[in-house]
Design a protein around this motif. Structure first.
Motif, PDB file in Angstrom:
ATOM      1  N   GLY A 246      -0.276   4.464   7.682  1.00 51.00           N
ATOM      2  CA  GLY A 246       0.556   4.604   6.864  1.00 51.00           C
ATOM      3  C   GLY A 246       0.329   4.326   5.658  1.00 51.00           C
ATOM      4  O   GLY A 246       1.376   3.917   4.771  1.00 51.00           O
ATOM      5  N   ASN A 247      -1.052   5.422   4.549  1.00 47.31           N
ATOM      6  CA  ASN A 247      -0.924   5.307   3.390  1.00 47.31           C
ATOM      7  C   ASN A 247      -0.924   3.435   2.509  1.00 47.31           C
ATOM      8  O   ASN A 247      -0.512   3.001   2.062  1.00 47.31           O
ATOM      9  CB  ASN A 247      -0.018   5.710   3.345  1.00 47.31           C
ATOM     10  CG  ASN A 247      -0.539   7.947   2.987  1.00 47.31           C
ATOM     11  OD1 ASN A 247      -1.416   7.838   3.504  1.00 47.31           O
ATOM     12  ND2 ASN A 247       0.883   8.034   3.611  1.00 47.31           N
ATOM     13  N   ALA A 248      -1.454   2.540   3.682  1.00 46.66           N
ATOM     14  CA  ALA A 248      -1.295   1.229   3.110  1.00 46.66           C
ATOM     15  C   ALA A 248      -2.113   1.106   1.802  1.00 46.66           C
ATOM     16  O   ALA A 248      -3.443   1.567   1.805  1.00 46.66           O
ATOM     17  CB  ALA A 248      -2.247   0.390   4.366  1.00 46.66           C
ATOM     18  N   ARG A 249      -2.000   0.335   0.661  1.00 54.39           N
ATOM     19  CA  ARG A 249      -2.897   0.265  -0.354  1.00 54.39           C
ATOM     20  C   ARG A 249      -3.650  -1.193   0.004  1.00 54.39           C
ATOM     21  O   ARG A 249      -3.988  -1.414   0.640  1.00 54.39           O
ATOM     22  CB  ARG A 249      -1.676  -0.099  -1.384  1.00 54.39           C
ATOM     23  CG  ARG A 249      -1.078  -1.531  -1.002  1.00 54.39           C
ATOM     24  CD  ARG A 249       0.297  -1.717  -2.171  1.00 54.39           C
ATOM     25  NE  ARG A 249       0.675  -3.011  -2.163  1.00 54.39           N
ATOM     26  CZ  ARG A 249       0.754  -4.001  -2.166  1.00 54.39           C
ATOM     27  NH1 ARG A 249      -0.741  -3.724  -3.158  1.00 54.39           N
ATOM     28  NH2 ARG A 249       1.011  -5.315  -1.875  1.00 54.39           N
ATOM     29  N   VAL A 250      -5.048  -1.077  -1.048  1.00 52.22           N
ATOM     30  CA  VAL A 250      -5.774  -1.685  -1.336  1.00 52.22           C
ATOM     31  C   VAL A 250      -5.515  -3.091  -1.643  1.00 52.22           C
ATOM     32  O   VAL A 250      -5.325  -3.089  -3.424  1.00 52.22           O
ATOM     33  CB  VAL A 250      -7.088  -1.042  -1.148  1.00 52.22           C
ATOM     34  CG1 VAL A 250      -8.515  -1.986  -2.033  1.00 52.22           C
ATOM     35  CG2 VAL A 250      -7.600  -0.395  -0.800  1.00 52.22           C
ATOM     36  N   ALA A 251      -5.679  -4.396  -1.636  1.00 60.18           N
ATOM     37  CA  ALA A 251      -5.078  -5.279  -2.497  1.00 60.18           C
ATOM     38  C   ALA A 251      -7.276  -6.695  -1.452  1.00 60.18           C
ATOM     39  O   ALA A 251      -7.011  -6.344  -1.131  1.00 60.18           O
ATOM     40  CB  ALA A 251      -4.118  -6.509  -1.752  1.00 60.18           C
ATOM     41  N   PRO A 252      -7.591  -6.345  -3.019  1.00 59.61           N
ATOM     42  CA  PRO A 252      -8.946  -7.515  -2.972  1.00 59.61           C
ATOM     43  C   PRO A 252      -8.414  -9.249  -2.556  1.00 59.61           C
ATOM     44  O   PRO A 252      -7.973  -9.189  -3.246  1.00 59.61           O
ATOM     45  CB  PRO A 252      -9.287  -7.183  -4.501  1.00 59.61           C
ATOM     46  CG  PRO A 252      -8.870  -5.637  -4.841  1.00 59.61           C
ATOM     47  CD  PRO A 252      -7.545  -5.746  -4.091  1.00 59.61           C
ATOM     48  N   LEU A 268     -11.316  -6.660   1.675  1.00 55.75           N
ATOM     49  CA  LEU A 268     -10.277  -5.548   1.060  1.00 55.75           C
ATOM     50  C   LEU A 268      -9.509  -6.049   2.152  1.00 55.75           C
ATOM     51  O   LEU A 268      -9.425  -5.761   3.790  1.00 55.75           O
ATOM     52  CB  LEU A 268     -10.765  -4.340   1.086  1.00 55.75           C
ATOM     53  CG  LEU A 268     -11.927  -4.138  -0.453  1.00 55.75           C
ATOM     54  CD1 LEU A 268     -12.218  -2.525  -0.045  1.00 55.75           C
ATOM     55  CD2 LEU A 268     -11.417  -4.829  -1.495  1.00 55.75           C
ATOM     56  N   ASP A 269      -8.122  -6.480   1.833  1.00 55.16           N
ATOM     57  CA  ASP A 269      -6.751  -5.975   2.323  1.00 55.16           C
ATOM     58  C   ASP A 269      -6.799  -5.015   2.710  1.00 55.16           C
ATOM     59  O   ASP A 269      -5.780  -4.133   1.335  1.00 55.16           O
ATOM     60  CB  ASP A 269      -6.283  -7.116   2.589  1.00 55.16           C
ATOM     61  CG  ASP A 269      -6.772  -8.821   2.343  1.00 55.16           C
ATOM     62  OD1 ASP A 269      -7.474  -8.237   3.146  1.00 55.16           O
ATOM     63  OD2 ASP A 269      -6.095  -9.658   2.195  1.00 55.16           O
ATOM     64  N   LEU A 270      -5.671  -3.907   3.500  1.00 54.10           N
ATOM     65  CA  LEU A 270      -5.247  -2.800   3.631  1.00 54.10           C
ATOM     66  C   LEU A 270      -3.628  -4.033   4.356  1.00 54.10           C
ATOM     67  O   LEU A 270      -3.480  -4.252   4.819  1.00 54.10           O
ATOM     68  CB  LEU A 270      -5.332  -1.373   4.565  1.00 54.10           C
ATOM     69  CG  LEU A 270      -6.936  -1.343   4.378  1.00 54.10           C
ATOM     70  CD1 LEU A 270      -7.628  -0.111   5.438  1.00 54.10           C
ATOM     71  CD2 LEU A 270      -6.921  -0.308   2.750  1.00 54.10           C
ATOM     72  N   VAL A 271      -1.939  -2.969   3.222  1.00 58.51           N
ATOM     73  CA  VAL A 271      -1.057  -3.683   3.168  1.00 58.51           C
ATOM     74  C   VAL A 271      -0.514  -2.055   2.945  1.00 58.51           C
ATOM     75  O   VAL A 271      -0.528  -1.835   1.842  1.00 58.51           O
ATOM     76  CB  VAL A 271      -1.146  -4.323   1.553  1.00 58.51           C
ATOM     77  CG1 VAL A 271       0.440  -4.912   1.504  1.00 58.51           C
ATOM     78  CG2 VAL A 271      -2.222  -5.796   1.605  1.00 58.51           C
TER      79      VAL A 271
END
Length: 740
Positions: A246-252, A268-271
């Motif tokens: 679902g077009n998750a964004r990247v959050a280190p 890397l967390d996909l949020v």
């Protein structure tokens, strides 16, 4: 007992301290990392599930596709039709395009039609009206752009250091400003090669292809984020997973670095929204380990030709994650990986997508360094205390038990928790302590013999190493000048041969050829210098003195030609092409010894005599012979029948050198060959005496018996040239080598 074993305990403690220093990163042992990589590869191959992931398919631009649709690159209207077919008929879930489309498509001729409208057909209203009606259908790039829009398509591109930027990049995932001053040790690049801007703008996203290649040339990791001009971009596989989630964004996600000096990225967390939908562990380079499912074809392959023609059943592609790439020769993206030396780049992406979706990416945890030190301390202290007191069999049993326990714990962590734990240093310490303890006396007493073996074992035959070990002080790898013989051999037309064979078959052919030639060199006491592709360099007379070095070199060349004939019979039975080799030999003063750089040394030869040997090999085809030797070699050899071919002067040298072809050993050359040799010598006398008619007559007679002989034709060409333009008065029959 303690005093007796004091030295053994001290050396054992020293070994333990060195290993602990490596684990604590106070020093670096260069052999640990290659061994760790070897263990990693072995563990990976032994534990691969070897199953097919049915969620992901490979859309293959294969030879069949090129045969049916045409050579690559295809026109963009064809690519647009493929997009429509995949999404409208087959309803795939996501498409990743493992191809860069960086140049406009002008195959429709629209550019030419526009030029006609501005020039020859300017003002012709019917033409202008017709062109306006056709324009939309002829603008193939616009058709492809429209086919991408509002569809889940991820485009691939590459990053580079050097060159110029081309195409366009997708929006970055992170910026330096957005990190709040935190440090990220991502791979950094100064340039990119992307897709055309309209394509990238219409696509759902994009990602780079660049992997991390380890020092041994093997691909094990892919950086999931890379830095370009202060912004951070996702890899191709990560961009696909982001779209799937679902077009998750990247959050280190940050944790303390190994040395505690800064906060390092641990994952890397996909949020999506405020919820983390996937955690992907990464290493210090923000790279993920690739957990390969198996060997090549761990994913279903479908020919693009069948997809476009509608021959592929709908259920085989419906709701699948697809990666579009090519396996056609000349276009295939191949990588060396732990599971295969030749592995499709498309499947590298597919394996990483599978792992990220399944949460199966391997992780080297933050406590790995501390665990490595514990794994060194406990077995190390145990062995240092017990080994000197144990009899050999009990010591071997103790060591085997420790190695088995270390390996079992490591494999358990790998399979049950997806952890990549260090193992090489602990196993190496256990083995080192054991080998030192049981071999203490042996190594002290035979140190010199092992030194000779380490120095020269890779160059000379084992039997020569045994001879050298009897007097190890007499041999050195230091540079010295000596009278030696050098041999150069090369496969003729190797490029043509390689282009016509599959990589696996070509590798097998070359392995068999090089093995056979090397065995011949060893039988004649030669020193193998190097392989240069299909070329072989060897020399005689060093490191062991050899008064017959010139004769041994010539006998080697004669036997190599016989060995090639035997190989060709074997190759023909397997449908492989036959090969022919040219060999050049020269004798003279050369510098021999360990030469190279501080990074890599090789025991080799250098000098003018070596250069002449290489030039002689390159001239064998010109004279139509298999072997050419220099005058110094011929003068140093007895018992061989030679044919003098020419007198030459090499570029940059004033000295004239006669060159010869060895025909065989005396007593083994038949009468017909000896008669032809006598006739050849009479021809040379006429030629050098400017008796063109006499020389030509003799050549014509020999040519009638051997119509395909190159040397006959060569001299006939020279005679014709000298008749047209006679040589100067001081001409002495010499031929100049104008090239090196």
């Amino acid at each position: 007992m303690l005093r007796k074993n004091l030295l053994r305990h001290a050396i054992g403690l020293l070994l333990l301290a060195i290993m602990l220093g490596h684990a604590a990163r106070l020093l670096q042992l260069p052999f640990i990392a290659p061994l760790e990589r070897l263990i990693y590869d072995t563990r990976l191959r032994l534990t691969m599930p070897r199953t097919v992931d049915e969620r992901i398919v490979i859309l293959d631009i294969d030879e069949k596709s090129l045969a049916e649709i045409g050579r690559w690159p295809w026109s963009r209207n064809r690519m647009a039709a493929l997009m429509d077919r995949l999404f409208d008929r087959y309803h795939i879930r996501l498409l990743g395009i493992d191809i860069v489309m960086a140049e406009p498509d002008e195959s429709s001729g629209l550019k030419v039609l526009d030029r006609l409208e501005r020039s020859e057909l300017k003002g012709v209203t019917p033409y202008r009206s017709a062109l306006a009606r056709m324009r939309q259908g002829l603008d193939y790039d616009r058709l492809f752009q429209a086919a991408l829009r509002d569809r889940p398509v991820i485009l691939g591109y590459y990053l580079a250091n050097g060159g110029i930027d081309s195409g366009a990049l997708p929006p970055p995932q992170l910026t330096a400003a957005g990190l709040g001053g935190r440090r990220i040790d991502a791979t950094s690049w100064s340039n990119f090669g992307g897709n055309l801007a309209p394509f990238q703008e219409a696509a759902a996203g994009g990602g780079y292809f660049n992997p991390i290649i380890d020092p041994d040339g093997i691909l094990r990791r892919v950086p999931l984020l890379a830095e370009y001009k202060g912004a951070y971009y996702p890899s191709f596989s990560l961009a696909m997973v982001q779209a799937l989630l679902g077009n998750a964004r990247v959050a280190p996600s940050f944790g303390e670095s190994a040395d505690g000096s800064y906060e390092a990225v641990e994952s890397l967390d996909l949020v999506r929204g405020r919820r983390t939908v996937r955690r992907i562990p990464v290493d210090e380079n923000l790279a993920a380990w690739i957990p390969f499912r198996g060997f090549e074809r761990s994913y279903r392959y479908f020919s693009v030709a069948d997809v476009l023609a509608g021959r592929t059943p709908l259920e085989r592609l419906e709701n699948k994650i697809a990666i579009l790439g090519t396996s056609a020769p000349g276009l295939r993206d191949q990588r060396a990986t732990p599971v295969s030396e030749i592995f499709p780049g498309m499947e590298v992406h597919a394996n990483l997508v599978s792992a990220m979706l399944d949460g199966a990416v391997k992780e080297r945890p933050a406590y790995a360094d501390a665990l490595e030190m514990l794994m060194l301390l406990v077995p190390g202290a145990l062995l240092i205390a017990l080994l000197p007191r144990c009899p050999p069999l009990r010591a071997a049993g103790l060591v085997l038990a420790l190695l088995a326990a270390l390996a079992a714990v490591n494999v358990w962590a790998w399979q049950s928790a997806n952890l990549v734990l260090p193992l090489a240093s602990a196993m190496l310490l256990v083995l080192a302590l054991y080998v030192f303890d049981v071999s203490y006396g042996y190594f002290v007493e035979t140190r010199a013999k092992h030194q000779i073996t380490r120095r020269f074992g890779q160059y000379v035959p084992p039997e020569l190493v045994d001879e050298m070990s009897r007097n190890p002080g007499g041999y050195t790898m230091e540079n010295r000048k000596a009278n030696l013989s050098v041999l150069f051999s090369d496969v003729r037309g190797f490029t043509t041969i390689s282009e016509g064979m599959a990589p696996e078959a070509l590798a097998q052919l070359m392995n068999e050829y090089l093995t056979a030639m090397t065995l011949v060199i060893r039988r004649h006491r030669g020193t193998l210098d190097k392989y240069i592709g299909d070329a072989i360099v060897a020399f005689w007379g060093a490191p062991m003195d050899d008064s017959r070095h010139a004769l041994n070199a010539v006998l080697t060349a004669l036997e190599m030609q016989q060995a090639v004939a035997a190989l060709n019979r074997s190759f023909a039975a397997r449908g492989w092409p036959s090969i022919a080799i040219g060999i050049g030999i020269n004798t003279g003063d050369m510098t021999v010894g360990n030469m190279g750089s501080s990074i890599r040394l090789a025991y080799t030869v250098m000098g003018d005599a070596v250069n002449l040997g290489a030039r002689l090999e390159s001239k064998t085809k010109e004279y139509g012979v298999g072997i050419l030797v220099g005058e110094a070699t011929r003068d140093a050899v007895e018992g061989i029948v030679f044919r003098e071919l020419d007198r030459v002067q090499v570029k940059g040298k004033e000295q004239l050198v006669a060159i010869f072809e060895p025909l065989g050993q005396e007593g083994e050359v038949d009468d017909a060959a000896l008669a032809e040799l006598a006739q050849w010598q009479r021809m040379l006398a006429c030629y050098r005496g400017r008796d063109w008619d006499g020389a030509e007559r003799l050549l014509r007679e020999m040519q009638a018996a051997h119509p395909n002989c190159r040397r006959h034709a060569l001299y006939l060409e020279r005679i014709a040239a000298f008749r047209a333009s006679p040589p100067p008065a001081d001409w002495n029959g010499v031929t100049r080598f104008d090239s090196k």
